[in-house]
Design a protein around this motif. Structure first.
Motif, PDB file in Angstrom:
ATOM      1  N   ILE A  96     -23.866   1.486  28.400  1.00 47.13           N
ATOM      2  CA  ILE A  96     -23.734   0.782  27.124  1.00 47.13           C
ATOM      3  C   ILE A  96     -22.390   1.005  26.447  1.00 47.13           C
ATOM      4  CG2 ILE A  96     -26.207   0.662  26.720  1.00 47.13           C
ATOM      5  CD1 ILE A  96     -26.071   3.133  25.054  1.00 47.13           C
ATOM      6  N   ARG A  97     -21.589   1.884  27.007  1.00 46.56           N
ATOM      7  CA  ARG A  97     -20.224   2.038  26.489  1.00 46.56           C
ATOM      8  C   ARG A  97     -19.327   2.492  27.629  1.00 46.56           C
ATOM      9  NH1 ARG A  97     -18.660   7.109  26.464  1.00 46.56           N
ATOM     10  NH2 ARG A  97     -20.101   8.843  26.046  1.00 46.56           N
ATOM     11  N   PRO A  98     -18.041   2.141  27.591  1.00 44.55           N
ATOM     12  CA  PRO A  98     -17.140   2.573  28.665  1.00 44.55           C
ATOM     13  C   PRO A  98     -16.917   4.072  28.618  1.00 44.55           C
ATOM     14  CG  PRO A  98     -15.924   1.473  26.912  1.00 44.55           C
ATOM     15  CD  PRO A  98     -17.373   1.303  26.589  1.00 44.55           C
ATOM     16  N   MET A  99     -16.647   4.644  29.780  1.00 46.04           N
ATOM     17  CA  MET A  99     -16.368   6.076  29.888  1.00 46.04           C
ATOM     18  C   MET A  99     -15.024   6.271  30.576  1.00 46.04           C
ATOM     19  SD  MET A  99     -19.994   7.738  31.152  1.00 46.04           S
ATOM     20  CE  MET A  99     -19.718   7.190  32.832  1.00 46.04           C
ATOM     21  N   LYS A 100     -14.432   7.426  30.355  1.00 42.98           N
ATOM     22  CA  LYS A 100     -13.271   7.805  31.146  1.00 42.98           C
ATOM     23  C   LYS A 100     -13.736   8.095  32.569  1.00 42.98           C
ATOM     24  CE  LYS A 100     -10.918  10.039  27.235  1.00 42.98           C
ATOM     25  NZ  LYS A 100     -10.404  11.330  26.701  1.00 42.98           N
ATOM     26  N   PRO A 101     -12.908   7.854  33.584  1.00 41.53           N
ATOM     27  CA  PRO A 101     -13.302   8.207  34.954  1.00 41.53           C
ATOM     28  C   PRO A 101     -13.630   9.690  35.059  1.00 41.53           C
ATOM     29  CG  PRO A 101     -11.337   6.820  34.965  1.00 41.53           C
ATOM     30  CD  PRO A 101     -11.577   7.201  33.536  1.00 41.53           C
ATOM     31  N   GLN A 102     -14.826   9.996  35.549  1.00 43.69           N
ATOM     32  CA  GLN A 102     -15.258  11.394  35.626  1.00 43.69           C
ATOM     33  C   GLN A 102     -14.320  12.236  36.493  1.00 43.69           C
ATOM     34  OE1 GLN A 102     -17.365  12.112  33.154  1.00 43.69           O
ATOM     35  NE2 GLN A 102     -19.179  12.723  34.327  1.00 43.69           N
ATOM     36  N   ALA A 103     -13.751  11.608  37.522  1.00 44.67           N
ATOM     37  CA  ALA A 103     -12.901  12.349  38.456  1.00 44.67           C
ATOM     38  C   ALA A 103     -11.646  12.893  37.791  1.00 44.67           C
ATOM     39  CB  ALA A 103     -12.517  11.464  39.633  1.00 44.67           C
ATOM     40  N   THR A 104     -11.279  12.352  36.643  1.00 46.96           N
ATOM     41  CA  THR A 104     -10.062  12.801  35.947  1.00 46.96           C
ATOM     42  C   THR A 104     -10.334  13.944  34.973  1.00 46.96           C
ATOM     43  OG1 THR A 104     -10.310  11.244  34.090  1.00 46.96           O
ATOM     44  CG2 THR A 104      -9.164  10.448  36.069  1.00 46.96           C
ATOM     45  N   LEU A 105     -11.601  14.359  34.858  1.00 49.24           N
ATOM     46  CA  LEU A 105     -11.987  15.316  33.815  1.00 49.24           C
ATOM     47  C   LEU A 105     -12.440  16.651  34.396  1.00 49.24           C
ATOM     48  CD1 LEU A 105     -14.112  12.865  31.629  1.00 49.24           C
ATOM     49  CD2 LEU A 105     -11.697  13.454  31.324  1.00 49.24           C
ATOM     50  N   GLY A 106     -12.322  17.700  33.584  1.00 43.05           N
ATOM     51  CA  GLY A 106     -12.865  18.994  33.940  1.00 43.05           C
ATOM     52  C   GLY A 106     -14.362  19.034  33.682  1.00 43.05           C
ATOM     53  N   GLU A 107     -14.983  20.158  34.013  1.00 47.28           N
ATOM     54  CA  GLU A 107     -16.448  20.242  33.922  1.00 47.28           C
ATOM     55  C   GLU A 107     -16.959  19.998  32.500  1.00 47.28           C
ATOM     56  OE1 GLU A 107     -20.144  23.274  34.956  1.00 47.28           O
ATOM     57  OE2 GLU A 107     -18.089  23.811  35.492  1.00 47.28           O
ATOM     58  N   LYS A 108     -16.405  20.682  31.530  1.00 46.81           N
ATOM     59  CA  LYS A 108     -16.877  20.532  30.157  1.00 46.81           C
ATOM     60  C   LYS A 108     -16.687  19.107  29.662  1.00 46.81           C
ATOM     61  CE  LYS A 108     -16.385  22.467  25.506  1.00 46.81           C
ATOM     62  NZ  LYS A 108     -15.659  23.477  24.659  1.00 46.81           N
TER      63      LYS A 108
ATOM     64  N   ARG B  99     -16.619  16.404  31.403  1.00 52.27           N
ATOM     65  CA  ARG B  99     -17.553  15.490  32.072  1.00 52.27           C
ATOM     66  C   ARG B  99     -18.875  15.401  31.305  1.00 52.27           C
ATOM     67  NH1 ARG B  99     -16.967  14.790  38.133  1.00 52.27           N
ATOM     68  NH2 ARG B  99     -14.817  15.309  38.603  1.00 52.27           N
ATOM     69  N   TRP B 100     -19.362  16.545  30.841  1.00 58.42           N
ATOM     70  CA  TRP B 100     -20.629  16.548  30.115  1.00 58.42           C
ATOM     71  C   TRP B 100     -20.497  15.807  28.796  1.00 58.42           C
ATOM     72  CZ3 TRP B 100     -25.263  18.163  32.009  1.00 58.42           C
ATOM     73  CH2 TRP B 100     -25.225  18.868  33.223  1.00 58.42           C
ATOM     74  N   GLU B 101     -19.344  15.940  28.138  1.00 58.28           N
ATOM     75  CA  GLU B 101     -19.124  15.228  26.883  1.00 58.28           C
ATOM     76  C   GLU B 101     -18.940  13.735  27.122  1.00 58.28           C
ATOM     77  OE1 GLU B 101     -19.232  16.325  23.747  1.00 58.28           O
ATOM     78  OE2 GLU B 101     -19.876  18.286  24.512  1.00 58.28           O
ATOM     79  N   ASN B 102     -18.277  13.395  28.212  1.00 59.09           N
ATOM     80  CA  ASN B 102     -17.931  12.007  28.505  1.00 59.09           C
ATOM     81  C   ASN B 102     -19.155  11.114  28.678  1.00 59.09           C
ATOM     82  OD1 ASN B 102     -15.976   9.936  29.145  1.00 59.09           O
ATOM     83  ND2 ASN B 102     -16.465  10.206  31.298  1.00 59.09           N
ATOM     84  N   VAL B 103     -20.254  11.673  29.205  1.00 61.79           N
ATOM     85  CA  VAL B 103     -21.420  10.847  29.523  1.00 61.79           C
ATOM     86  C   VAL B 103     -22.437  10.752  28.388  1.00 61.79           C
ATOM     87  CG1 VAL B 103     -21.210  11.299  31.994  1.00 61.79           C
ATOM     88  CG2 VAL B 103     -22.649  12.792  30.593  1.00 61.79           C
ATOM     89  N   LYS B 104     -22.248  11.541  27.340  1.00 63.66           N
ATOM     90  CA  LYS B 104     -23.242  11.556  26.265  1.00 63.66           C
ATOM     91  C   LYS B 104     -23.375  10.175  25.615  1.00 63.66           C
ATOM     92  CE  LYS B 104     -23.149  16.436  24.898  1.00 63.66           C
ATOM     93  NZ  LYS B 104     -22.834  17.398  23.805  1.00 63.66           N
ATOM     94  N   GLY B 105     -24.589   9.672  25.589  1.00 62.50           N
ATOM     95  CA  GLY B 105     -24.853   8.389  24.954  1.00 62.50           C
ATOM     96  C   GLY B 105     -24.305   7.191  25.692  1.00 62.50           C
TER      97      GLY B 105
END
Length: 249
Positions: free
Chosen positions: A175-187, A189-195
């Motif tokens: 329902i909303r765009p996200m940053k590519p997970q592969a470009t992010l660190g572990e923490k 990634r968890w924030e990026n997918v919320k909601g």
């Protein structure tokens, strides 16, 4: 196996089919040499999320991640290690427009699913029930237009056909765009997918067993978020199945 039409034979002569990974001539989407280099996920692995363990290390039945944080999905399993040719296969499939790779990748995933349905060799503390429906992890519409297809949906179709479970490609929404997970660190990634995800029709999920399919599992943040919205919508169990699994993050 259906016979090729004269047009298909002519096109094969004009443009000989090649392996989607190494690009050598091959009638199959991936040549046997590349396929033989997939490193299969094998025991020992975490009984919950399926993360492979170091065979030389003494470990508990669960990985550190599962001991620290309770994932919202009920079980997760993967077919190959995300390294070497396994990684190259995912990249070719996902970024280099090689959708034909979905067939061999999905077939191997289906074999993993069947093994787990049968109790995973008696290791599972709780049974893995046969799913009622398969749901691919969705892409944002903009991302899917750019890529031309949703790789998870292609894998889901192969898995569903192999194990005889219907696929609902639009059950989940991004329902909303996200940053590519592969470009992010572990923490991150968890924030990026919320909601980021939703269920199109919660009534279609209530009381059902859902098998979520994706290409790669790294931290499990995406699958966890998807499982969260499915459970909120009333799903009875949520299982996750991916082609590849990152060992370290």
């Amino acid at each position: 196996m259906s016979r090729k039409s004269w047009l298909e034979k002519f096109l094969d002569w004009l443009y000989p089919p090649r392996c989607g990974v190494c690009h050598r001539f091959s009638d199959d989407p991936i040549c046997q040499d590349c396929k033989s280099k997939w490193v299969l996920v094998s025991r020992p692995y975490c009984l919950w999320c399926g993360k492979p363990f170091d065979p030389q290390a003494k470990t508990s039945p669960l990985c550190g991640m599962c001991l620290q944080r309770r994932y919202r999905f009920d079980y997760a399993r993967s077919a190959v290690i995300y390294d070497g040719v396994g990684r190259e296969t995912v990249h070719a499939f996902k970024f280099n427009r090689k959708p034909r790779l979905a067939q061999p990748m999905g077939e191997l995933m289906a074999e993993v699913a069947v093994r787990v349905f049968e109790g995973d060799g008696g290791l599972l503390p709780l049974p893995w029930h046969r799913p009622d429906v398969i749901a691919p992890v969705p892409l944002h519409p903009k991302t899917q237009r750019q890529r031309g297809y949703n790789q998870a949906a292609l894998l889901a179709e192969v898995v569903g056909q192999a194990i005889g479970v219907p696929v609902e490609p639009n059950l989940l929404l991004q329902i909303r765009p996200m940053k590519p997970q592969a470009t992010l660190g572990e923490k991150e990634r968890w924030e990026n997918v919320k909601g980021a995800f939703g269920v199109a029709n919660p009534e279609s999920v209530r009381g059902r067993i859902v098998l979520v399919v994706d290409d790669v599992m790294t931290t499990g943040s995406t699958l966890n978020e998807v499982a969260k919205v499915l459970k909120k919508a009333g799903a009875r169990f949520v299982y996750c199945l991916t082609f590849a699994r990152t060992v370290s993050m």
